[in-house]
Design a protein around this motif. Structure first.
Motif, mmCIF file in Angstrom:
data_model
loop_
_atom_site.group_PDB
_atom_site.id
_atom_site.type_symbol
_atom_site.label_atom_id
_atom_site.label_comp_id
_atom_site.label_asym_id
_atom_site.label_seq_id
_atom_site.Cartn_x
_atom_site.Cartn_y
_atom_site.Cartn_z
ATOM 1 N N LEU A 63 0.764 -1.166 -0.154
ATOM 2 C CA LEU A 63 0.138 -0.553 -0.528
ATOM 3 C C LEU A 63 0.831 1.678 0.523
ATOM 4 O O LEU A 63 0.757 2.310 -0.478
ATOM 5 C CB LEU A 63 -0.468 -0.455 1.490
ATOM 6 C CG LEU A 63 -2.035 -0.217 0.994
ATOM 7 C CD1 LEU A 63 -3.183 -0.485 2.201
ATOM 8 C CD2 LEU A 63 -3.040 0.655 0.158
ATOM 9 N N HIS A 101 -7.739 -2.873 -6.542
ATOM 10 C CA HIS A 101 -6.902 -1.807 -7.618
ATOM 11 C C HIS A 101 -6.336 -1.422 -8.433
ATOM 12 O O HIS A 101 -7.421 -1.748 -9.618
ATOM 13 C CB HIS A 101 -6.084 -3.293 -8.450
ATOM 14 C CG HIS A 101 -5.354 -4.611 -7.850
ATOM 15 N ND1 HIS A 101 -6.408 -5.263 -7.448
ATOM 16 C CD2 HIS A 101 -4.291 -4.628 -7.127
ATOM 17 C CE1 HIS A 101 -5.418 -6.478 -6.386
ATOM 18 N NE2 HIS A 101 -4.353 -5.924 -5.922
ATOM 19 N N GLY A 104 -3.093 0.798 -12.353
ATOM 20 C CA GLY A 104 -3.170 0.388 -14.154
ATOM 21 C C GLY A 104 -4.720 0.928 -14.399
ATOM 22 O O GLY A 104 -4.350 1.760 -15.756
ATOM 23 N N LEU A 149 -6.988 -9.394 -10.309
ATOM 24 C CA LEU A 149 -7.267 -10.779 -9.484
ATOM 25 C C LEU A 149 -7.714 -11.806 -10.351
ATOM 26 O O LEU A 149 -9.177 -11.671 -11.333
ATOM 27 C CB LEU A 149 -8.062 -10.351 -8.098
ATOM 28 C CG LEU A 149 -7.657 -9.613 -7.324
ATOM 29 C CD1 LEU A 149 -8.550 -9.484 -6.572
ATOM 30 C CD2 LEU A 149 -6.496 -10.077 -6.817
ATOM 31 N N ALA A 198 -0.813 0.596 -21.154
ATOM 32 C CA ALA A 198 -2.071 2.017 -21.485
ATOM 33 C C ALA A 198 -1.703 2.184 -22.768
ATOM 34 O O ALA A 198 -2.523 2.923 -23.363
ATOM 35 C CB ALA A 198 -1.174 2.720 -20.805
HETATM 36 CO CO1 B1M Z 1 -2.298 -6.184 -4.983
HETATM 37 N N1 B1M Z 1 -2.504 -7.974 -5.733
HETATM 38 N N2 B1M Z 1 -4.154 -7.922 -3.593
HETATM 39 N N3 B1M Z 1 -2.856 -5.056 -4.059
HETATM 40 N N4 B1M Z 1 -1.199 -6.054 -6.740
HETATM 41 C C1 B1M Z 1 -1.733 -8.430 -6.914
HETATM 42 C C2 B1M Z 1 -2.453 -8.464 -8.861
HETATM 43 C C3 B1M Z 1 -0.992 -10.004 -7.562
HETATM 44 C C4 B1M Z 1 -0.534 -10.936 -9.159
HETATM 45 C C5 B1M Z 1 0.335 -10.252 -6.010
HETATM 46 C C6 B1M Z 1 0.774 -11.421 -6.479
HETATM 47 O O1 B1M Z 1 0.810 -12.310 -5.728
HETATM 48 N N5 B1M Z 1 2.387 -11.435 -7.254
HETATM 49 C C7 B1M Z 1 -2.279 -10.393 -6.449
HETATM 50 C C8 B1M Z 1 -2.919 -11.400 -7.269
HETATM 51 C C9 B1M Z 1 -2.780 -12.447 -7.778
HETATM 52 C C10 B1M Z 1 -4.286 -13.339 -8.001
HETATM 53 O O2 B1M Z 1 -5.216 -13.009 -8.621
HETATM 54 N N6 B1M Z 1 -3.486 -14.284 -8.989
HETATM 55 C C11 B1M Z 1 -2.840 -9.957 -5.283
HETATM 56 C C12 B1M Z 1 -2.894 -9.916 -4.019
HETATM 57 C C13 B1M Z 1 -3.632 -11.647 -4.360
HETATM 58 C C14 B1M Z 1 -4.123 -9.187 -3.602
HETATM 59 C C15 B1M Z 1 -4.433 -9.773 -2.627
HETATM 60 C C16 B1M Z 1 -5.733 -10.328 -2.516
HETATM 61 C C17 B1M Z 1 -3.380 -9.275 -1.156
HETATM 62 C C18 B1M Z 1 -4.242 -9.357 0.025
HETATM 63 O O3 B1M Z 1 -5.480 -9.159 0.342
HETATM 64 N N7 B1M Z 1 -4.147 -11.232 0.945
HETATM 65 C C19 B1M Z 1 -5.883 -7.873 -2.373
HETATM 66 C C20 B1M Z 1 -7.138 -7.518 -3.025
HETATM 67 C C21 B1M Z 1 -7.872 -6.943 -2.629
HETATM 68 C C22 B1M Z 1 -8.434 -6.422 -3.474
HETATM 69 O O4 B1M Z 1 -8.695 -6.310 -4.914
HETATM 70 N N8 B1M Z 1 -10.085 -7.113 -3.189
HETATM 71 C C23 B1M Z 1 -4.519 -6.750 -2.382
HETATM 72 C C24 B1M Z 1 -4.447 -5.577 -2.325
HETATM 73 C C25 B1M Z 1 -3.503 -5.160 -3.036
HETATM 74 C C26 B1M Z 1 -3.097 -3.182 -2.765
HETATM 75 C C27 B1M Z 1 -4.485 -3.090 -1.882
HETATM 76 C C28 B1M Z 1 -2.099 -3.451 -1.132
HETATM 77 C C29 B1M Z 1 -2.811 -3.266 -4.102
HETATM 78 C C30 B1M Z 1 -3.631 -1.862 -4.632
HETATM 79 C C31 B1M Z 1 -3.079 -0.278 -4.202
HETATM 80 C C32 B1M Z 1 -3.895 0.382 -5.153
HETATM 81 O O5 B1M Z 1 -3.549 0.198 -6.213
HETATM 82 N N9 B1M Z 1 -3.934 1.532 -5.375
HETATM 83 C C33 B1M Z 1 -1.904 -4.279 -4.322
HETATM 84 C C34 B1M Z 1 -1.143 -3.862 -5.782
HETATM 85 C C35 B1M Z 1 -0.432 -2.581 -5.401
HETATM 86 C C36 B1M Z 1 -0.733 -4.494 -6.541
HETATM 87 C C37 B1M Z 1 0.637 -5.226 -6.970
HETATM 88 C C38 B1M Z 1 2.090 -4.858 -6.252
HETATM 89 C C39 B1M Z 1 1.002 -4.819 -8.473
HETATM 90 C C40 B1M Z 1 -0.247 -4.134 -9.465
HETATM 91 C C41 B1M Z 1 -0.414 -2.385 -9.892
HETATM 92 O O6 B1M Z 1 -0.796 -1.510 -9.255
HETATM 93 N N10 B1M Z 1 0.852 -2.213 -10.991
HETATM 94 C C42 B1M Z 1 0.017 -6.863 -8.013
HETATM 95 C C43 B1M Z 1 1.761 -6.950 -8.465
HETATM 96 C C44 B1M Z 1 1.299 -7.442 -9.996
HETATM 97 O O7 B1M Z 1 0.785 -6.970 -10.456
HETATM 98 N N11 B1M Z 1 2.548 -8.089 -10.853
HETATM 99 C C45 B1M Z 1 -0.284 -7.041 -6.852
HETATM 100 C C46 B1M Z 1 1.052 -1.183 -12.080
HETATM 101 C C47 B1M Z 1 0.103 -1.500 -13.261
HETATM 102 C C48 B1M Z 1 0.804 0.010 -13.506
HETATM 103 O O8 B1M Z 1 0.079 -2.458 -13.728
HETATM 104 O O9 B1M Z 1 -2.307 -2.496 -12.754
HETATM 105 O O10 B1M Z 1 -1.254 -4.384 -14.536
HETATM 106 P P1 B1M Z 1 -1.644 -3.229 -14.243
HETATM 107 O O11 B1M Z 1 -1.669 -1.871 -15.179
HETATM 108 C C49 B1M Z 1 -0.860 -2.508 -16.670
HETATM 109 C C50 B1M Z 1 -1.124 -3.370 -17.508
HETATM 110 O O12 B1M Z 1 -2.586 -4.477 -16.895
HETATM 111 C C51 B1M Z 1 -2.668 -2.304 -17.975
HETATM 112 O O13 B1M Z 1 -2.287 -1.265 -17.996
HETATM 113 C C52 B1M Z 1 -1.245 -1.197 -17.008
HETATM 114 C C53 B1M Z 1 0.160 -0.660 -17.757
HETATM 115 O O14 B1M Z 1 0.316 0.203 -18.160
HETATM 116 N N12 B1M Z 1 -4.381 -3.033 -17.931
HETATM 117 C C54 B1M Z 1 -5.332 -2.174 -18.929
HETATM 118 C C55 B1M Z 1 -4.670 -2.108 -17.112
HETATM 119 N N13 B1M Z 1 -5.649 -2.290 -16.649
HETATM 120 C C56 B1M Z 1 -6.356 -2.066 -17.492
HETATM 121 C C57 B1M Z 1 -7.507 -1.330 -18.388
HETATM 122 C C58 B1M Z 1 -7.285 -1.448 -19.477
HETATM 123 C C59 B1M Z 1 -6.778 -1.780 -20.212
HETATM 124 C C60 B1M Z 1 -5.453 -2.155 -19.739
HETATM 125 O O15 B1M Z 1 -8.795 -1.242 -19.874
HETATM 126 C C61 B1M Z 1 -8.769 -0.422 -21.549
#
Ligand code: B1M
Length: 210
Positions: A63, A101, A104, A149, A198
């Motif tokens: 966070l 989340h 992204g 997720l 993005a």
């Molecule tokens: Co979460 N989390 N998280 N988390 N978190 C992941 C997603 C996870 C992969 C981490 C891991 O285990 N390696 C994992 C999911 C596993 C799975 O589902 N198989 C996970 C988990 C398990 C969880 C919790 C369940 C943890 C828990 O409570 N035990 C929980 C769930 C909460 C919930 O949502 N109900 C949780 C919570 C959190 C935080 C709150 C701590 C925080 C979120 C804060 C926030 O967003 N305000 C968080 C974070 C930060 C992450 C990781 C570390 C980073 C995500 C991120 O912001 N990436 C993430 C690990 C990972 O993804 N490798 C993880 C940076 C961002 C720029 O990338 O979001 O992928 P991304 O977006 C990209 C592309 O995907 C695309 O464009 C963006 C880049 O240009 N894209 C789109 C995204 N959305 C798009 C929509 C579009 C087009 C493209 O529409 C057209």
């Protein structure tokens, strides 16, 4: 680059002010906002994600990292969204129900806005009726859904199916994205396209609007 390595460490440690300062320095060094985003912030968050997965980092630390990243993004946002481009169309975007989340999704919204799209950002945890209500009331052409997720990504299909049942699926371009998705999933749920990042979301939206 030493500063970029330092930024990855600072992001990992949730040091928001340090991240903000470093973003300003890179801007002074004439880095583009996009390069700062991808090469320092997104790359740094990747490391956080790996250690989160491996049980080295936990939710509170992640966070803080997310908060630091948002600090950096806030500085870049005005630079990314300033555009003289003619309006390209309107997109409703949000993270799906059960999913909080938003980094992204925010990044996609910023880049789309910078490319000349109007954005209606619904935030996180959106049920189908929020997306569909906004598409209709805002008279938007594009629906963007984000899920991070494996447990929430199937909800995208619920939204698309609801549009189909209403006879309105073909009124909209549906784009989906998020780390656990892939093109095959996008196709299987009936989206028009899966967007890997993005920049691809912008490119895809432009192509499908043309
Ligand atoms: Co979460 N989390 N998280 N988390 N978190 C992941 C997603 C996870 C992969 C981490 C891991 O285990 N390696 C994992 C999911 C596993 C799975 O589902 N198989 C996970 C988990 C398990 C969880 C919790 C369940 C943890 C828990 O409570 N035990 C929980 C769930 C909460 C919930 O949502 N109900 C949780 C919570 C959190 C935080 C709150 C701590 C925080 C979120 C804060 C926030 O967003 N305000 C968080 C974070 C930060 C992450 C990781 C570390 C980073 C995500 C991120 O912001 N990436 C993430 C690990 C990972 O993804 N490798 C993880 C940076 C961002 C720029 O990338 O979001 O992928 P991304 O977006 C990209 C592309 O995907 C695309 O464009 C963006 C880049 O240009 N894209 C789109 C995204 N959305 C798009 C929509 C579009 C087009 C493209 O529409 C057209």
């Amino acid at each position: 680059d030493e500063l970029v390595d330092q930024m990855k460490d600072d992001l990992y440690d949730g040091m928001k002010e340090e991240i903000e300062e470093a973003v300003r320095i890179l801007l002074e060094r004439n880095w583009t906002p996009y390069d700062i985003l991808t090469k320092s912030l997104v790359a740094g968050m990747q490391i956080v994600g790996d250690d989160f997965r491996d049980g080295i980092l936990f939710v509170p630390e992640v966070l803080l990292a997310a908060n630091a990243m948002k600090g950096g993004m806030a500085i870049l946002k005005p630079l990314l969204v300033e555009t003289g481009a003619p309006k390209m169309g309107k997109m409703v975007i949000g993270t799906v129900k059960g999913d909080i989340h938003d980094i992204g999704k925010n990044l996609v919204a910023m880049m789309m806005e910078g490319a000349g799209f109007e954005i209606v950002d619904l935030g996180i945890n959106n049920p189908a009726e929020d997306y569909i209500g906004a598409l209709q009331s805002e008279d938007a052409q594009i629906l963007g859904m984000s899920a991070l997720l494996t447990t929430t990504m199937p909800y995208m299909k619920v939204v698309i199916d609801q549009l189909t049942e209403m006879g309105k699926r073909d009124d909209y371009i549906v784009l989906v994205g998020g780390a656990p998705l892939n093109a095959e999933f996008g196709k299987a749920i009936g989206a028009d396209a899966y967007c890997d990042d993005a920049a691809i979301a912008v490119q895809t939206a432009k192509e499908l609007m043309a």
